[in-house]
Design an enzyme around this catalytic site. Structure first.
Site: not given
Length: 263
Positions: A64, A122
């Protein structure tokens, strides 16, 4: 020159993987946008210029707006052979300094950057205090007391579940909400607090929603029992708010060795 089989006169498309890193602060995410600048768009343009052929890369996933990647892979096809080192150098010369091509690798013809990825990792980075040099790469929490031990207890609970619909963006169109989590762990070093999470796949907005909900546990807003019920509810509205994008880093994407052509 196109890569042509002398016997059949058939032109082949050669497939390559790009290894990419970028700081996402200035971009509206990875994916091409009609009215905004994306990382994918800039790499497409740079490669098209250097290779003198229209290049459209396919990424391992999409980040994003404001999210960063220390390692992301994408693939593209081309009907000619090129000097990899030269193309890496020239492409990076055209790209802004917050996007870099780390490597280009030959892969088998049906290798796919997204579908062949077997694991993704992540990190979500928090700074407990204020640091002007980390504004764009951490979520800075001021005067916030967190129970990190309790947050890690909740992180262990995550590993006992597979359906994470409660952490998925509500309008996501996916076939399954199941993810095989391999790791979920908070590590604190003085003012630096990092959440490490690894799985075979992730849902849209999942990591940021997980982090936001775990912080609710760390501030005693949500109990461990309530955390379990949130997961079991499969309802995004029951989970905590999403953590802001600037603290999120895609750090590693793993593939089976068989897809790479070693010369």
């Amino acid at each position: 020159m196109p890569y042509i089989c002398k016997h059949t006169k058939i032109t082949f498309q050669l497939r390559y993987f790009l290894e990419i890193a970028y700081k996402g602060t200035k971009y509206h995410g990875w994916q091409l946008q009609p009215n905004a600048i994306s990382v994918q768009e800039l790499i497409n343009k740079a490669l098209t210029t250097i290779l003198r052929k229209p290049i459209n890369i396919v990424g391992a996933g999409r980040t994003d707006a404001g999210v960063h990647a220390e390692q992301l892979f994408a693939h593209f096809d081309i009907d000619s052979i090129f000097n990899i080192d030269e193309v890496v150098y020239k492409t990076n010369a055209l790209l802004p300094n917050d996007i870099v091509i780390l490597n280009i690798m030959k892969v088998i013809e049906d290798a796919h950057a997204r579908f062949d990825a077997i694991q993704r990792s992540y990190q979500y980075r928090i700074f407990l205090g204020r640091n002007p040099f980390l504004v764009e790469t951490t979520w800075q929490l001021i005067n916030k007391k967190l129970n990190v031990v309790k947050m890690n207890e909740a992180a262990k609970i995550l590993l006992t579940y597979t359906n994470f619909k409660c952490f998925s963006r509500s309008n996501t169109d996916v076939k399954t909400y199941d993810c095989d989590l391999k790791k979920a762990l908070w590590v604190q070093n003085k003012q630096h607090l990092i959440f490490y999470i690894t799985a075979d796949r992730f849902l849209r907005n999942m990591v940021r929603a997980v982090v936001g909900t775990l912080l609710d546990v760390g501030t005693n807003k949500t109990s461990l029992e309530e955390f379990k019920k949130i997961i079991e509810s499969k309802n995004r509205s029951n989970a905590g708010p999403s953590a802001p994008p600037q603290g999120l880093f895609l750090t590693e994407v793993t593939y089976p060795n068989r897809i790479f052509i070693h010369e």
